[in-house]
Design a protein around this motif. Structure first.
Motif, PDB file in Angstrom:
ATOM      1  N   GLY A 177      92.072  74.490  85.975  1.00 20.86           N
ATOM      2  CA  GLY A 177      90.796  74.368  85.269  1.00 20.86           C
ATOM      3  C   GLY A 177      90.437  72.963  84.849  1.00 20.86           C
ATOM      4  N   TYR A 178      91.170  71.960  85.336  1.00 22.78           N
ATOM      5  CA  TYR A 178      90.876  70.576  84.955  1.00 22.78           C
ATOM      6  C   TYR A 178      90.373  69.763  86.133  1.00 22.78           C
ATOM      7  N   PHE A 179      89.453  68.855  85.824  1.00 15.50           N
ATOM      8  CA  PHE A 179      88.977  67.846  86.763  1.00 15.50           C
ATOM      9  C   PHE A 179      89.322  66.521  86.100  1.00 15.50           C
ATOM     10  N   GLY A 180      90.473  65.943  86.462  1.00 12.44           N
ATOM     11  CA  GLY A 180      90.956  64.783  85.729  1.00 12.44           C
ATOM     12  C   GLY A 180      91.238  65.199  84.296  1.00 12.44           C
ATOM     13  N   GLU A 181      90.633  64.490  83.344  1.00 13.53           N
ATOM     14  CA  GLU A 181      90.861  64.823  81.916  1.00 13.53           C
ATOM     15  C   GLU A 181      89.886  65.878  81.401  1.00 13.53           C
ATOM     16  N   PHE A 182      88.935  66.302  82.244  1.00 15.36           N
ATOM     17  CA  PHE A 182      87.859  67.173  81.784  1.00 15.36           C
ATOM     18  C   PHE A 182      88.060  68.619  82.238  1.00 15.36           C
ATOM     19  N   GLY A 183      87.501  69.552  81.462  1.00 12.63           N
ATOM     20  CA  GLY A 183      87.604  70.969  81.801  1.00 12.63           C
ATOM     21  C   GLY A 183      88.465  71.701  80.795  1.00 12.63           C
ATOM     22  N   GLY A 184      89.325  72.587  81.310  1.00 12.92           N
ATOM     23  CA  GLY A 184      90.203  73.355  80.430  1.00 12.92           C
ATOM     24  C   GLY A 184      89.517  74.559  79.828  1.00 12.92           C
ATOM     25  N   SER A 185      90.195  75.165  78.876  1.00  9.90           N
ATOM     26  CA  SER A 185      89.674  76.363  78.209  1.00  9.90           C
ATOM     27  C   SER A 185      90.184  76.395  76.775  1.00  9.90           C
ATOM     28  N   PHE A 186      89.291  76.180  75.821  1.00  9.27           N
ATOM     29  CA  PHE A 186      89.652  76.159  74.405  1.00  9.27           C
ATOM     30  C   PHE A 186      88.878  77.265  73.695  1.00  9.27           C
ATOM     31  N   VAL A 187      89.414  78.468  73.748  1.00  7.10           N
ATOM     32  CA  VAL A 187      88.728  79.642  73.214  1.00  7.10           C
ATOM     33  C   VAL A 187      89.721  80.505  72.438  1.00  7.10           C
ATOM     34  N   PRO A 188      89.222  81.453  71.620  1.00  7.09           N
ATOM     35  CA  PRO A 188      90.127  82.345  70.889  1.00  7.09           C
ATOM     36  C   PRO A 188      90.980  83.180  71.858  1.00  7.09           C
ATOM     37  N   PRO A 189      92.184  83.601  71.426  1.00  4.67           N
ATOM     38  CA  PRO A 189      93.095  84.343  72.309  1.00  4.67           C
ATOM     39  C   PRO A 189      92.474  85.576  72.968  1.00  4.67           C
ATOM     40  N   ASP A 190      91.684  86.343  72.226  1.00  2.95           N
ATOM     41  CA  ASP A 190      91.054  87.536  72.800  1.00  2.95           C
ATOM     42  C   ASP A 190      90.145  87.169  73.973  1.00  2.95           C
ATOM     43  N   LEU A 191      89.366  86.099  73.778  1.00  4.73           N
ATOM     44  CA  LEU A 191      88.446  85.654  74.829  1.00  4.73           C
ATOM     45  C   LEU A 191      89.228  85.060  76.003  1.00  4.73           C
ATOM     46  N   GLN A 192      90.342  84.396  75.706  1.00  3.81           N
ATOM     47  CA  GLN A 192      91.160  83.829  76.779  1.00  3.81           C
ATOM     48  C   GLN A 192      91.685  84.926  77.708  1.00  3.81           C
ATOM     49  N   GLN A 193      92.027  86.056  77.125  1.00  2.00           N
ATOM     50  CA  GLN A 193      92.491  87.190  77.943  1.00  2.00           C
ATOM     51  C   GLN A 193      91.388  87.647  78.905  1.00  2.00           C
ATOM     52  N   VAL A 194      90.155  87.675  78.395  1.00  2.00           N
ATOM     53  CA  VAL A 194      89.004  88.066  79.226  1.00  2.00           C
ATOM     54  C   VAL A 194      88.812  87.058  80.361  1.00  2.00           C
ATOM     55  N   LEU A 195      88.908  85.765  80.040  1.00  2.00           N
ATOM     56  CA  LEU A 195      88.732  84.719  81.047  1.00  2.00           C
ATOM     57  C   LEU A 195      89.859  84.748  82.077  1.00  2.00           C
ATOM     58  N   ASP A 196      91.059  85.104  81.639  1.00  2.00           N
ATOM     59  CA  ASP A 196      92.184  85.214  82.583  1.00  2.00           C
ATOM     60  C   ASP A 196      91.935  86.335  83.598  1.00  2.00           C
ATOM     61  N   VAL A 197      91.392  87.456  83.108  1.00  2.00           N
ATOM     62  CA  VAL A 197      91.066  88.583  84.005  1.00  2.00           C
ATOM     63  C   VAL A 197      89.950  88.178  84.958  1.00  2.00           C
ATOM     64  N   LEU A 198      88.947  87.437  84.437  1.00  4.42           N
ATOM     65  CA  LEU A 198      87.845  86.958  85.272  1.00  4.42           C
ATOM     66  C   LEU A 198      88.379  86.043  86.375  1.00  4.42           C
ATOM     67  N   GLU A 199      89.259  85.124  85.999  1.00  7.75           N
ATOM     68  CA  GLU A 199      89.833  84.190  86.976  1.00  7.75           C
ATOM     69  C   GLU A 199      90.635  84.940  88.043  1.00  7.75           C
ATOM     70  N   GLU A 200      91.412  85.902  87.586  1.00 10.26           N
ATOM     71  CA  GLU A 200      92.239  86.702  88.507  1.00 10.26           C
ATOM     72  C   GLU A 200      91.355  87.412  89.544  1.00 10.26           C
ATOM     73  N   ASN A 201      90.249  87.983  89.086  1.00 11.79           N
ATOM     74  CA  ASN A 201      89.339  88.688  90.001  1.00 11.79           C
ATOM     75  C   ASN A 201      88.589  87.725  90.918  1.00 11.79           C
ATOM     76  N   PHE A 202      88.189  86.582  90.363  1.00 15.42           N
ATOM     77  CA  PHE A 202      87.507  85.575  91.186  1.00 15.42           C
ATOM     78  C   PHE A 202      88.427  85.106  92.315  1.00 15.42           C
ATOM     79  N   GLU A 203      89.668  84.800  91.983  1.00 22.21           N
ATOM     80  CA  GLU A 203      90.624  84.340  92.994  1.00 22.21           C
ATOM     81  C   GLU A 203      90.916  85.442  94.018  1.00 22.21           C
TER      82      GLU A 203
END
Length: 386
Positions: free
Chosen positions: A8-34
């Motif tokens: 999720g990084y482009f050099g120093e930029f990007g990443g994911s800084f969200v609450p744990p509950d939302l991070q779980q949702v984003l992890d599932v989204l990433e898994e399905n996208f991939e």
């Protein structure tokens, strides 16, 4: 040149800084996208709708009149304005709605500035029978009344956000708040190449169809790559789509064009915004500064993380134009080529009016016409008559 360094990084930029509950949702989204992005059945369905519903490929049109008027480089227009719903937004929206369908989502939310992403989202939600809520800054609902009506006509609920400056940033804030509260049954269909991972990567993937086509089309027409590709840049989805296939082609100049009153690339510094790191227009405490653009879709204090990386590494150039130059670009393309561009796209046109004459007739440039100007005609009429 692989621009992603770490997840999720482009050099120093990007990443994911969200609450744990939302991070779980984003992890599932990433898994399905991939899982689905290269899946033959998914790709076939996406291509079917892009061709039969959107009307792709969009033409790469040689703007002969404008070329002759300006002198210098040949000017080509990538006609994303001819897509169904009138902009590039439908490319990404279709990809994400097919993902949402496979993930079993029944409710979709989105943010919108100029309303084009909102219209595209409402369109596909109507087609796939999904509940749709669109967050839009209250200021933008006034500027873009026609698009608000379009969204409602398509069955979407439009929520006018009164907080902050009541513009795009505030709409994004509210959409993320909704996702945090309703993540168990809601799909956030984010419209720009911003936000926490995997959104910027996902949006780029679906928008890269623009440069995939333009590269092939330009090679057919000219037998070589373009000298430069120009695109307006706010959050940066049309620009990253227009640049994507050329990033490794070091000889092709990539030029993003911003509003001078929201020139993140000129004056921004690294900071965190909406759960990711990018260049941000911010005060000494790290609070986003107010921005203003006559183009609601570019009214954003940050920019996509990959654009931030392309700027800091020097791979892409970013320039700013004034409102007066944008209005001149809007009128010039209308009068000379019979094509009324969106105010967002008019930023790229405005810079091309200055840039093309500095090049030789052996050069050629592509301007990404990211959207059509129907939505802006009333606003421009008022501005020109004041």
């Amino acid at each position: 040149m692989e621009t992603v360094v770490g997840k999720g990084y482009f050099g120093e930029f990007g990443g994911s800084f969200v609450p744990p509950d939302l991070q779980q949702v984003l992890d599932v989204l990433e898994e399905n996208f991939e899982k689905y992005k290269e899946d033959p059945e998914f790709v076939a369905e996406l291509n079917y709708y892009l061709e039969e519903y959107v009307g792709r490929k969009s033409p790469l049109y040689y703007a002969e009149n404008l070329t002759q008027q300006l002198g210098g480089a040949k000017i080509y227009l990538k006609r994303e304005d001819l897509n169904h719903t009138g902009s590039h937004k439908i490319n990404n929206v279709l990809g994400q709605i097919l993902l949402a369908k496979r993930m079993g989502a029944k409710r979709v939310i989105a943010e919108t500035g100029a309303g084009q992403h909102g219209v595209a989202t409402a369109t596909v939600c109507a087609m796939f029978d999904m509940d749709c809520t669109i967050y839009m800054g209250a200021e933008d609902t006034k500027r873009q009344e026609l698009n608000v009506f379009r969204m409602e006509l398509l069955g979407a609920k439009v929520v006018a956000v009164e907080k902050g400056q009541a513009r795009l940033k505030d709409a994004v804030d509210e959409a993320f708040a909704d996702l945090v509260a309703n993540y168990d049954h809601t799909f956030y269909l984010l419209g720009s190449a911003v936000g926490p991972h995997p959104f910027p990567t996902m949006v780029k993937h679906f928008q890269s169809v623009i440069s995939r086509e333009s590269k092939e089309q330009h090679l057919q027409k000219e037998g070589k790559l373009p000298t430069a590709v120009l695109a307006c840049c706010g959050g940066g989805s049309n620009a990253i789509g227009a640049f994507a296939e050329y990033i490794d082609d070091q000889g092709v100049r990539l030029i993003g064009v911003e509003p001078d009153k929201a020139a993140t690339m000129q004056h921004g510094t690294p900071g965190d915004l909406h759960g990711f790191r990018c260049l941000v227009l911010q005060d000494e405490e790290g609070n986003p500064l107010p921005t203003y653009s006559i183009a609601a879709g570019l009214d954003y204090p940050g920019v996509g993380p990959e654009h931030s990386h392309l700027k800091t590494t020097g791979r892409a150039e970013y320039v700013a134009v004034s409102n007066e130059e944008v209005l001149a670009g809007f009128q010039t393309l209308s009068r000379v080529e019979g094509i009324i561009p969106a105010l967002e796209s008019s930023h790229a046109v405005a810079y091309a009016l200055k840039f093309a004459p500095t090049l030789s007739p052996e050069d050629s440039i592509i301007i990404n016409i990211s959207g059509r100007g129907d939505k802006d005609v009333a606003q421009v009429y008022d501005m020109l008559n004041k």
